[in-house]
Design an enzyme around this catalytic site. Structure first.
Site, PDB file in Angstrom:
ATOM      1  N   TYR A  21      42.734  79.887  37.529  1.00 16.89           N
ATOM      2  CA  TYR A  21      42.816  81.328  37.317  1.00 16.89           C
ATOM      3  C   TYR A  21      43.580  81.611  36.015  1.00 16.89           C
ATOM      4  O   TYR A  21      44.575  80.930  35.740  1.00 16.89           O
ATOM      5  CB  TYR A  21      43.595  82.005  38.443  1.00 16.89           C
ATOM      6  CG  TYR A  21      42.892  82.086  39.767  1.00 16.89           C
ATOM      7  CD1 TYR A  21      42.097  83.184  40.095  1.00 16.89           C
ATOM      8  CD2 TYR A  21      43.047  81.091  40.721  1.00 16.89           C
ATOM      9  CE1 TYR A  21      41.478  83.274  41.332  1.00 16.89           C
ATOM     10  CE2 TYR A  21      42.428  81.170  41.960  1.00 16.89           C
ATOM     11  CZ  TYR A  21      41.642  82.272  42.259  1.00 16.89           C
ATOM     12  OH  TYR A  21      41.028  82.361  43.478  1.00 16.89           O
ATOM     13  N   TYR A  64      40.532  74.405  44.112  1.00 16.70           N
ATOM     14  CA  TYR A  64      41.801  74.231  43.419  1.00 16.70           C
ATOM     15  C   TYR A  64      42.904  73.857  44.396  1.00 16.70           C
ATOM     16  O   TYR A  64      42.849  74.196  45.576  1.00 16.70           O
ATOM     17  CB  TYR A  64      42.165  75.470  42.595  1.00 16.70           C
ATOM     18  CG  TYR A  64      42.351  76.761  43.376  1.00 16.70           C
ATOM     19  CD1 TYR A  64      43.564  77.080  43.984  1.00 16.70           C
ATOM     20  CD2 TYR A  64      41.307  77.688  43.455  1.00 16.70           C
ATOM     21  CE1 TYR A  64      43.734  78.275  44.661  1.00 16.70           C
ATOM     22  CE2 TYR A  64      41.474  78.890  44.133  1.00 16.70           C
ATOM     23  CZ  TYR A  64      42.690  79.177  44.732  1.00 16.70           C
ATOM     24  OH  TYR A  64      42.848  80.359  45.402  1.00 16.70           O
ATOM     25  N   ARG A  92      42.058  74.440  48.168  1.00 20.59           N
ATOM     26  CA  ARG A  92      41.240  75.553  48.638  1.00 20.59           C
ATOM     27  C   ARG A  92      39.763  75.251  48.408  1.00 20.59           C
ATOM     28  O   ARG A  92      39.379  74.871  47.305  1.00 20.59           O
ATOM     29  CB  ARG A  92      41.561  76.852  47.866  1.00 20.59           C
ATOM     30  CG  ARG A  92      42.948  77.449  47.998  1.00 20.59           C
ATOM     31  CD  ARG A  92      43.349  77.950  49.375  1.00 20.59           C
ATOM     32  NE  ARG A  92      42.296  78.420  50.281  1.00 20.59           N
ATOM     33  CZ  ARG A  92      41.753  79.628  50.255  1.00 20.59           C
ATOM     34  NH1 ARG A  92      42.131  80.521  49.399  1.00 20.59           N
ATOM     35  NH2 ARG A  92      40.817  79.956  51.138  1.00 20.59           N
ATOM     36  N   HIS A 100      35.849  79.645  46.500  1.00 23.69           N
ATOM     37  CA  HIS A 100      35.723  80.971  47.127  1.00 23.69           C
ATOM     38  C   HIS A 100      35.755  82.062  46.074  1.00 23.69           C
ATOM     39  O   HIS A 100      36.275  81.861  44.978  1.00 23.69           O
ATOM     40  CB  HIS A 100      36.845  81.200  48.145  1.00 23.69           C
ATOM     41  CG  HIS A 100      38.207  81.109  47.528  1.00 23.69           C
ATOM     42  ND1 HIS A 100      38.864  79.915  47.340  1.00 23.69           N
ATOM     43  CD2 HIS A 100      39.029  82.060  47.013  1.00 23.69           C
ATOM     44  CE1 HIS A 100      40.022  80.123  46.758  1.00 23.69           C
ATOM     45  NE2 HIS A 100      40.157  81.415  46.523  1.00 23.69           N
ATOM     46  N   HIS A 121      37.106  86.023  45.879  1.00 18.79           N
ATOM     47  CA  HIS A 121      37.851  87.074  46.569  1.00 18.79           C
ATOM     48  C   HIS A 121      37.073  88.381  46.464  1.00 18.79           C
ATOM     49  O   HIS A 121      36.566  88.717  45.383  1.00 18.79           O
ATOM     50  CB  HIS A 121      39.223  87.271  45.920  1.00 18.79           C
ATOM     51  CG  HIS A 121      40.129  86.086  46.038  1.00 18.79           C
ATOM     52  ND1 HIS A 121      41.053  85.962  47.058  1.00 18.79           N
ATOM     53  CD2 HIS A 121      40.265  84.977  45.278  1.00 18.79           C
ATOM     54  CE1 HIS A 121      41.715  84.819  46.898  1.00 18.79           C
ATOM     55  NE2 HIS A 121      41.263  84.200  45.825  1.00 18.79           N
TER      56      HIS A 121
HETATM   57 FE    FE Z   1      41.772  82.143  45.315  1.00 24.86          FE
END
Ligand code: FE
Lengths: 181, 247
Positions: free
Chosen positions: B116, B155, B165, B168, B170
Site C-alpha cells: 500500500y 501481504y 493476508r 483482497h 476493501h
Molecule cells: Fe488490506
C-alpha cells in the site's frame, strides 16, 4: 437475502476514505456553527489513532434529505475539491489523528436532536453506531438509560460553541453503542 | 520474553471458534485470533434505541461527487500499473433484493506486489508509481457498480509470526439509510491463504464467509484485455422504507 458480512476497515484506509474538509459540515467559525471534538479510546484508555468516524444529521431546520457534494471532485485534476461552502450535505467523515483526536464543525440539528455516528477502526471487525446529543434532550433513548450510561451520549460544553465528546470503545465509561437491527 | 505467537496457535483458536459458530452473518467484534480486536470491542451489549430517525435516512451523493475516471484504477497515473488487469462488478441491493441506486461505492487495495502507498506499510515489496489503489463510483439504476483495476497481491502483517493476508479489495458501501452502512473486503476464489487468515475467518459461518469471495466470470473477461470477477453486495440493517412497510 442474507447480508454481506462486515470486515474491519484495517489500517490503510487513510489514503482512500478521508477527504479534504471531511469534518467541516459548515465552514469553521460560521455564525451559528458549533465545533464538536474529542478522542477515541480503547479498553486500556489509550487513544486510537486509526479510527474513522462518520457523522450524519439533519440540517438546522430538521431536514433529513441530505444533499450531494460531500466528496465533491475537481473536474480538472480529479482531486477532492471540498464542499462548496453553502450546501449542507448532512454527512461528514473524519479520521482520528495520531493523538486519537477528531473535530467536527457543524450546526445544531433541527428535528431529531442528535448527530448519528458510525465508528470504524483497525481491530474493529464490524462498525459501531452511537449518537452525539449536544444537550440532554430527554428523548426516548436517553430516558431509557441509567444516568452513567446516558452521560456517555451527551457532549460536554467546553466554551461558547465548543463541545467535547469522547468515544470509549471498551471498559470504564464505555460509550453506549446502538443495535439498529 | 513471551513466546512468539505461532500460526499453529492462531489456527487452533480459529478452529475452536468455528466449532462454536452461532451462524451469524457478521463477525463477532470479540474475536481473539485477530489480536487487535482485544481492546477495541465493547463489553456491554448494544442498546436498541426505542426510536430511530436519522439512522433510517442517509447521506446522498451525486455526479459532482465522483469523476468518471475514478472507477478505473489503472488510469490514474501517466503509465500503466504492473499486474494482472481485472474488472470487478456486481449489484448492491438491500435484503429484499431491491437495488441501491446512485450510492457511493469506494474501494482501496494493495498493488500487485502486496504493498500500500501508506507510510505505515513497510512491507519490503516495491511501490508502483503508476498505481495508488483507490477507486470510487456511484451505483447505476440497477444498483450496479464496476471497477477496472489490477489483482492485488497478498501481504504480510504482524498479527502473529508468518501472518499473511489473502489478496483482497476493501469496499465501503452506502445504502439508502445510515443504518445500512457497510465496510468489508472482497476476496478472490481459491486463495490458499483463506484458512490461515483470522480476519476472513472471523466470519465463522461457512455460508456467510463464502459471500465475501467473488466469482470468476468468463463472460466478464475481455479478450486480450482483462479478467472478470463478479461480486454482489447485500446490505443489512433497516431503512425508512422498511419501517414504512411495517417490517
Ligand atoms: Fe488490506
Amino acid at each position: 437475502m442474507r447480508p454481506t458480512p462486515s470486515q474491519t476497515v484495517g489500517p490503510f484506509y487513510g489514503y482512500a476514505l478521508p477527504f479534504r474538509g471531511g469534518g467541516d459540515l459548515v465552514p469553521p467559525g460560521r455564525p451559528g456553527a458549533v465545533a464538536v471534538h474529542g478522542h477515541v479510546y480503547d479498553g486500556a484508555g489509550d487513544p486510537v489513532p486509526d479510527a474513522l468516524l462518520e457523522f450524519w444529521q439533519a440540517d438546522e431546520a430538521g431536514n433529513l434529505d441530505g444533499k450531494p457534494g460531500s466528496t465533491r471532485r475537481d473536474e480538472v485534476d480529479g482531486s477532492f475539491a471540498g464542499r462548496d461552502g453553502v450546501t449542507f450535505t448532512g454527512f461528514a467523515r473524519v479520521a482520528t489523528d495520531l493523538d486519537g483526536h477528531w473535530t467536527l464543525h457543524t450546526v445544531r440539528p433541527g428535528g431529531p436532536p442528535y448527530i448519528a455516528v458510525c465508528v470504524f477502526a483497525r481491530g474493529l471487525l464490524h462498525h459501531l453506531y452511537t449518537r452525539v446529543y449536544l444537550e440532554d434532550a430527554g428523548d426516548a433513548l436517553l430516558t431509557s438509560l441509567p444516568a452513567d450510561r446516558r452521560a456517555t451520549l451527551v457532549a460536554a460544553p467546553e466554551r461558547d460553541g465548543v463541545y467535547r465528546f469522547d468515544i470509549r470503545l471498551q471498559g470504564e465509561g464505555e460509550t453506549v453503542f446502538l443495535d439498529l437491527g | 520474553m513471551p513466546e512468539p505467537l505461532s500460526q499453529e496457535t492462531i489456527s487452533r483458536e480459529i478452529a475452536e471458534l468455528a466449532a462454536r459458530s452461532d451462524g451469524g452473518d457478521h463477525p463477532s467484534r470479540d474475536y481473539p485470533p485477530y489480536r487487535s480486536s482485544g481492546l477495541r470491542h465493547p463489553h456491554r451489549p448494544l442498546v436498541a434505541p426505542p426510536e430511530a430517525y436519522a439512522e433510517l435516512r442517509g447521506p446522498v451523493f451525486g455526479v459532482s461527487d465522483v469523476t468518471p475516471l475514478d472507477a478505473d484504477l489503472t488510469r490514474q497515473h501517466a503509465g500503466e500499473p504492473l499486474g494482472e488487469r481485472i474488472t470487478v462488478t456486481g449489484r448492491v441491493t438491500d435484503r429484499d433484493g431491491r437495488p441501491v441506486r446512485g450510492q457511493l461505492v469506494e474501494v482501496w487495495q494493495a498493488n500487485a506486489s502486496g504493498r500500500y502507498p501508506h507510510l505505515r506499510d513497510q512491507h519490503p515489496a516495491p511501490l508502483d508509481p503508476n498505481f495508488s489503489g483507490t477507486g470510487r463510483c456511484l451505483t447505476d439504476a440497477d444498483g450496479r457498480y464496476a471497477f477496472t483495476t489490477i489483482k492485488p497481491g497478498a501481504y504480510p502483517w504482524k498479527n502473529h509470526v508468518n501472518a499473511w493476508r489473502p489478496a483482497h479489495i476493501h469496499f465501503s458501501v452506502f445504502g439508502t439509510a445510515f443504518a445500512q452502512r457497510l465496510v468489508t473486503q472482497m476476496y478472490f476464489p481459491g486463495d490458499p491463504l483463506f484458512p490461515y487468515d483470522p480476519i476472513l475467518q472471523s466470519v465463522t459461518d461457512d455460508k456467510a464467509r463464502e459471500r465475501l469471495v467473488a466469482a470468476y466470470d468468463h463472460e466478464l473477461s475481455r479478450p486480450e484485455w482483462s479478467l472478470g470477477y463478479r461480486w454482489d453486495i447485500v446490505l443489512d440493517g433497516p431503512s425508512a422504507t422498511w419501517m414504512e412497510e411495517g417490517r
